[in-house]
Design an enzyme around this catalytic site. Sequence first.
Site, mmCIF file in Angstrom:
data_model
loop_
_atom_site.group_PDB
_atom_site.id
_atom_site.type_symbol
_atom_site.label_atom_id
_atom_site.label_comp_id
_atom_site.label_asym_id
_atom_site.label_seq_id
_atom_site.Cartn_x
_atom_site.Cartn_y
_atom_site.Cartn_z
ATOM 1 N N TYR A 276 0.850 -1.205 0.000
ATOM 2 C CA TYR A 276 0.000 0.000 0.000
ATOM 3 C C TYR A 276 0.873 1.239 0.000
ATOM 4 C CZ TYR A 276 -4.278 2.642 0.936
ATOM 5 O OH TYR A 276 -5.354 3.486 0.855
ATOM 6 N N TYR B 128 -5.236 5.650 -7.888
ATOM 7 C CA TYR B 128 -5.519 5.633 -6.457
ATOM 8 C C TYR B 128 -6.879 4.999 -6.218
ATOM 9 C CZ TYR B 128 -6.796 7.379 -1.815
ATOM 10 O OH TYR B 128 -7.221 7.481 -0.512
#
Lengths: 141, 376
Positions: free
Chosen positions: B278, B328
């Site tokens: 992440y 994103y």
Amino acid sequence: MTTQFKKPSPGITPETKPFWDAAKRNEFMLVKCVGCGFYRNPVSITANICPECGSRKPGEWVKASGKGRVHTYTAVHRTFDPSFEKELPYIIVIVELEEGPRFLSNMRDAKPEDMKLDMPLEVVFEKVSDEVTVPYFKPAK
Amino acid sequence: MSQKECAIVGLGYTPQGKCPDWSVRELFLEASVNAIKDAGMKPHDIDGILVELCWTDPTTQNWSLQMDLGIPELSLSAVYDSMGASPGCQMQVAQWAIQNGICKNVLCAFVEKSATAPAVPYRMSAGPGLAYGLHGAMHGIALAAMRHKMLYGTTSEQLGEVAVTFRKHAQLNPKAQMYGKPMTLADHQNSRIIAEPLHLFDCCLVSDGGRAAVITSGDRAKDCPQPPVYIMGYGQGHVKMDLIERNTLVDTGAGVSGAHAFRTAGIQHKDIDVLGLYDATTHNIITQLEELGFCERGEGGPFVENGRLSIDGEFPTNLSGGMLSETYLQGWTGIPEIVSQLRGHCGDRQVKDAKIGLVTNQGGYIAFHSTLILRR
Ligand SMILES: [Zn+2]
């Protein structure tokens, strides 16, 4: 005519009102648990509960030293909030208070390049409106 | 292993980047229909729906997706809100429902709309933080990154190497928002500072898009059209949302989550062929590598040097470009990429012979964390 941008309110709640009332008197207060003596963070814990021992008794407001050290910081170079624009770059600091809790604040009298891990700090108060006085931190003398 | 492994058998995508003409509800539906089709199923084969809350339109939920898909009855239906860490959590819950015979096929879905329809502003910095100019995740992560820098001497060039590596990978992915826009370390160093020590190119993109996945039992997975990707190991670790209330600012929950994942998978770090970490910022990569045990605490900076995370390096990471350079879509950027890598469907950016992948999700000022270890 120039536009005056007022900074956002710290969001005073019934639980945190004693802290902000004390700030108006230039006093930095913490909540001490009457059960175990743990110092609660004055502004980030909203429930009347001690996260250390679980006591539901309201904590006791005590005057704190207003001293601490730099846990970490960041110098902000971009903001969405026009009320901070003329202070850029402003420094957000997390202060490790002498009594234990950490406190989020802004620096006064310091440039980004002055900031060091564990640097000693002390509280300084600024009246931003009739209702609100905000505690900031500056390098300790 | 006491429980039978489940598998991810369907992936669903939508257009990504800027999707001003799409409603949140339409994106949820498009991703879900495509995931169900990819799994070789029909909507009525789905008996569980787990939706990650979309903050732009919180009225689109599990129930609306069920209605849009025309599914008369479900055995599992919920909204998940561990922010960016949700998909790893959703898939774990899906797995437990399947392993316990509650569900057969569970649909997990998500939509992000931050590029063209911003969510409630400053939603994570209520109260006193606003008075002190703490606005959103980048400021919070900058505070953590600065502590890491002060404690361990992590440099901006080391953060930059992460950004440059993922940008290089994005040049192999025509769907990436940064495809055709290569970046050098000098570009990174010259990009404006957002909040020290983070430059613009240390921070993830903003994007619209939807993604979904179908989870089923290992037995049923064998009959699905796509190569099954099995959930070998899994974990979660969640620390306090408020930064100042955490024990440390550099520990994120990845340590606890990763330890669960390695234990349940019964493998070691050297067995991992491909990683999806992440990357809200480049700092997240460095601290996760430490917490997950790929290197010692404080060694994350030097660890990423010399192309170790590159497609031809020791631990190829974020081959799609990640949230820094592909898109994103929070935790939904990484998981579909690792599934595609293990399917062998990644074309130019395919890690050769990838058998086992590890993928992490984080959310909410890096308070929430989930880990999946997947195998083909
Ligand atoms: Zn107590």
